[in-house]
Scaffold this motif. Structure first.
Motif, short mmCIF file in Angstrom:
data_model
loop_
_atom_site.label_atom_id
_atom_site.label_comp_id
_atom_site.label_asym_id
_atom_site.label_seq_id
_atom_site.Cartn_x
_atom_site.Cartn_y
_atom_site.Cartn_z
N LYS A 22 4.16 -9.32 -13.19
CA LYS A 22 3.48 -8.04 -13.00
C LYS A 22 3.05 -7.88 -11.55
O LYS A 22 2.93 -8.85 -10.82
CB LYS A 22 2.27 -7.98 -13.92
N PRO A 23 2.83 -6.63 -11.10
CA PRO A 23 2.36 -6.40 -9.73
C PRO A 23 1.12 -7.24 -9.42
O PRO A 23 0.20 -7.33 -10.23
CB PRO A 23 2.03 -4.91 -9.72
N GLY A 24 1.15 -7.89 -8.27
CA GLY A 24 0.05 -8.73 -7.83
C GLY A 24 0.18 -10.18 -8.28
O GLY A 24 -0.54 -11.05 -7.80
N GLU A 25 1.10 -10.45 -9.20
CA GLU A 25 1.29 -11.80 -9.71
C GLU A 25 2.19 -12.60 -8.76
O GLU A 25 3.12 -12.06 -8.17
CB GLU A 25 1.94 -11.72 -11.09
N TRP A 56 10.25 -5.42 -3.43
CA TRP A 56 9.87 -6.03 -4.70
C TRP A 56 8.75 -7.05 -4.55
O TRP A 56 8.04 -7.34 -5.51
CB TRP A 56 11.07 -6.74 -5.32
N THR A 68 5.03 -6.85 -5.62
CA THR A 68 4.35 -5.63 -5.19
C THR A 68 4.33 -4.66 -6.36
O THR A 68 4.97 -4.89 -7.38
CB THR A 68 5.10 -4.94 -4.02
N HIS A 69 3.63 -3.59 -6.21
CA HIS A 69 3.71 -2.54 -7.22
C HIS A 69 5.04 -1.87 -6.99
O HIS A 69 5.18 -1.02 -6.13
CB HIS A 69 2.56 -1.54 -7.06
N HIS A 70 6.04 -2.35 -7.71
CA HIS A 70 7.39 -1.85 -7.47
C HIS A 70 7.67 -0.65 -8.34
O HIS A 70 7.54 -0.71 -9.55
CB HIS A 70 8.44 -2.92 -7.72
N ASP A 71 8.06 0.43 -7.70
CA ASP A 71 8.46 1.64 -8.40
C ASP A 71 9.95 1.56 -8.62
O ASP A 71 10.72 1.50 -7.67
CB ASP A 71 8.11 2.87 -7.54
N ALA A 94 6.05 2.25 -1.94
CA ALA A 94 6.05 0.80 -2.18
C ALA A 94 6.68 0.07 -1.01
O ALA A 94 6.20 -0.98 -0.59
CB ALA A 94 6.80 0.48 -3.48
N GLU A 97 4.28 0.13 1.95
CA GLU A 97 3.21 -0.84 1.73
C GLU A 97 3.69 -2.26 2.02
O GLU A 97 3.00 -3.04 2.68
CB GLU A 97 2.71 -0.74 0.29
#
Length: 129
Positions: A22-25, A56, A68-71, A94, A97
């Motif tokens: 997940k994002p941030g993991e 990614w 990352t918070h990947h869209d 993304a 960032e």
């Protein structure tokens, strides 16, 4: 036939898409990936560089590589959008960032190098006196 680093990157992309990461993991450490894929450190590093370049993942010095918070719009599908409408703005955000984080990391590394050079130069002046 894809190269090993491409296989590693695609495997991790798939795991991110499916929610395995997940994002941030944090992504698995380099040593873990080397064992899992029977790959060299350079091969794993190339896979990580590819994921970072594509938005990614991002490096956090001394901590590892994080999702990352990947869209998914970069892949032509919007997360949560059943009809697959793309949202290129999210994908671009993304990537921006990820690039900003990479730039901040590079600036921090440059500052550290400058401090080391300054310390070496000041130490060298004392020895020659």
């Amino acid at each position: 036939m894809p190269l090993t680093f491409e296989v590693i990157a695609e495997t991790l992309r798939d795991q991110i898409r499916c929610g395995g990461f997940k994002p941030g993991e944090a992504l698995p450490a380099q040593a873990v990936q080397m064992r899992e894929f029977a790959a060299s450190s350079l091969t794993v590093q190339k896979a990580m560089a590819l994921l970072k370049q594509e938005g990614w993942a991002v490096s956090r010095p001394g901590k590892g590589v994080f999702v990352t918070h990947h869209d998914a719009a970069a892949d032509g599908e919007a997360p949560g959008s059943p009809d697959g409408e793309s949202t290129p703005v999210g994908a671009t955000a993304a990537r921006v960032e990820a690039l900003e984080r990479a730039l901040a990391d590079a600036i921090e590394q440059l500052a550290d190098l400058r401090a080391r050079v300054a310390a070496l130069e000041s130490g060298g002046d004392k020895q020659s006196r």
